[in-house]
Write an enzyme that holds these catalytic residues in place. Structure first.
Site, PDB file in Angstrom:
ATOM      1  CG  HIS A 142     102.918 -69.265  82.573  1.00  0.00           C
ATOM      2  ND1 HIS A 142     103.956 -69.193  81.670  1.00  0.00           N
ATOM      3  CD2 HIS A 142     103.047 -68.198  83.394  1.00  0.00           C
ATOM      4  CE1 HIS A 142     104.678 -68.119  81.926  1.00  0.00           C
ATOM      5  NE2 HIS A 142     104.151 -67.495  82.965  1.00  0.00           N
ATOM      6  CE  LYS A 163     106.259 -67.953  86.193  1.00  0.00           C
ATOM      7  NZ  LYS A 163     105.860 -66.555  85.957  1.00  0.00           N
ATOM      8  CG  ASP A 181     107.108 -70.104  78.993  1.00  0.00           C
ATOM      9  OD1 ASP A 181     106.684 -69.091  79.581  1.00  0.00           O
ATOM     10  OD2 ASP A 181     106.712 -70.457  77.872  1.00  0.00           O
ATOM     11  NE  ARG A 247     105.307 -61.309 110.057  1.00  0.00           N
ATOM     12  CZ  ARG A 247     105.363 -60.165 110.737  1.00  0.00           C
ATOM     13  NH1 ARG A 247     104.372 -59.288 110.645  1.00  0.00           N
ATOM     14  NH2 ARG A 247     106.412 -59.878 111.505  1.00  0.00           N
TER      15      ARG A 247
END
Length: 310
Positions: A142, A163, A181, A247
């Site tokens: 998915h 998404k 999908d 970071r």
């Protein structure tokens, strides 16, 4: 146990325009399960200790001339032993004529004889590449697969994280959609995964509140692509306040799919973040790493140098 895939031999015949010199009645039900192809030089001399009958066999100029050099009785005996081993199919390359002894043996045993005008090496290479694709191990995940600056980005994350909306924004910015999908992923080599969309949903995107949209019709043929190599996996997750995110980019993360470790990053999602631009930067940064330059490592070296730790 790993699932085995197959392809009808008749489909390969159509794909490579192979002439059917002889095919048995059950030809349409003959399945190819092995992506490897053999040139049966040793088998034609009578050595069968490591003979794989489930491989397609290609008889090129060398094998053909060897059989021509034999006296008729020896040639018949060698061919009978070879065909009696029941290879899945025998292909004569370079348009070479099929020996009468082989035709008779094949008709007796039911082994397909095929012929190609293509020379041996190009035929061998193209058939192996095709079989590696057709018979590759595969799973369905998915997610969304897009091509951004030539990099295949597989977007993973919970339903509703954004998404599909991000994929549409990337398409608007000139990039291409491969699958939304559901992404069918194949391992086509020891280093490469490629993804595509199931045929029924190919080129479609589901946008909540709007429904299903046809990306190819809305944005043109240049907005979609059939398949793409997976270069980077991007995990999209809802921003969690207080969670420590990378970071600097020094942490090398990977995700295992079908036994391959694919580079991956996690991007937190919250209102106001322009994910399309972030993914463009991620794609360019990943390409830069593959070309040998890692910005995070260079920055860390400079930082350590200023602190006198180098």
């Amino acid at each position: 146990m790993e699932e085995l895939f197959s392809i009808p031999l008749s489909e390969l015949c159509k794909e490579f325009s192979l002439e059917q010199v002889y095919v048995p009645e059950n030809f349409d039900s003959i399945m190819v399960v092995n992506p490897d192809i053999s040139r049966p030089g040793l088998a034609l001399t009578g050595f069968f200790e490591i003979f794989d009958a489930d491989r397609i066999q290609i008889i090129g100029n060398a094998e053909h001339r060897y059989l021509q050099s034999l006296d008729p009785e020896t040639r018949r005996q060698n061919i009978d032993k070879y065909i009696n081993a029941r290879p899945v199919a025998v292909v004569f390359s370079t348009g070479n004529p099929v020996f009468e002894e082989m035709l008779l043996a094949a008709e007796r045993v039911g082994v397909p004889l095929l012929r190609s005008k293509e020379t041996t090496s190009p035929l061998l290479a193209s058939m192996i590449a095709s079989l590696n694709n057709h018979l590759a191990p595969r799973i369905t995940r998915h997610g969304v697969l897009v091509e951004v600056y030539g990099e295949g980005l597989l977007l993973l994350g919970d339903s509703g994280v954004g998404k599909s909306e991000t994929a549409i924004e990337l398409v608007k910015r000139g990039h291409r959609l491969i699958a939304d999908d559901a992404v069918e992923i194949k391992r086509v080599s020891s280093k490469t995964l490629v993804g595509t969309a199931p045929e029924i949903i190919r080129h479609y995107v589901e946008l909540r509140g709007i429904g299903i949209v046809d990306v190819r019709r809305l944005f043109g043929m240049g907005s979609v692509k059939m398949t793409e190599r997976i270069d980077l996996i991007i995990n999209l997750e809802t921003w969690v306040q207080g969670k420590m995110y990378d970071r600097l980019g020094l942490e090398e993360q990977t995700t295992n799919i079908l036994g391959l470790e694919i580079p991956s990053i996690t991007i937190p999602v919250k209102p106001g973040r322009n994910l399309a631009i972030i993914l463009e930067i991620a794609a360019m940064n990943n390409r830069q790493k593959k070309m040998g330059y890692n910005t995070a490592e260079e920055f860390n070296k400079k930082l350590m140098g200023q602190m006198g730790l180098n």
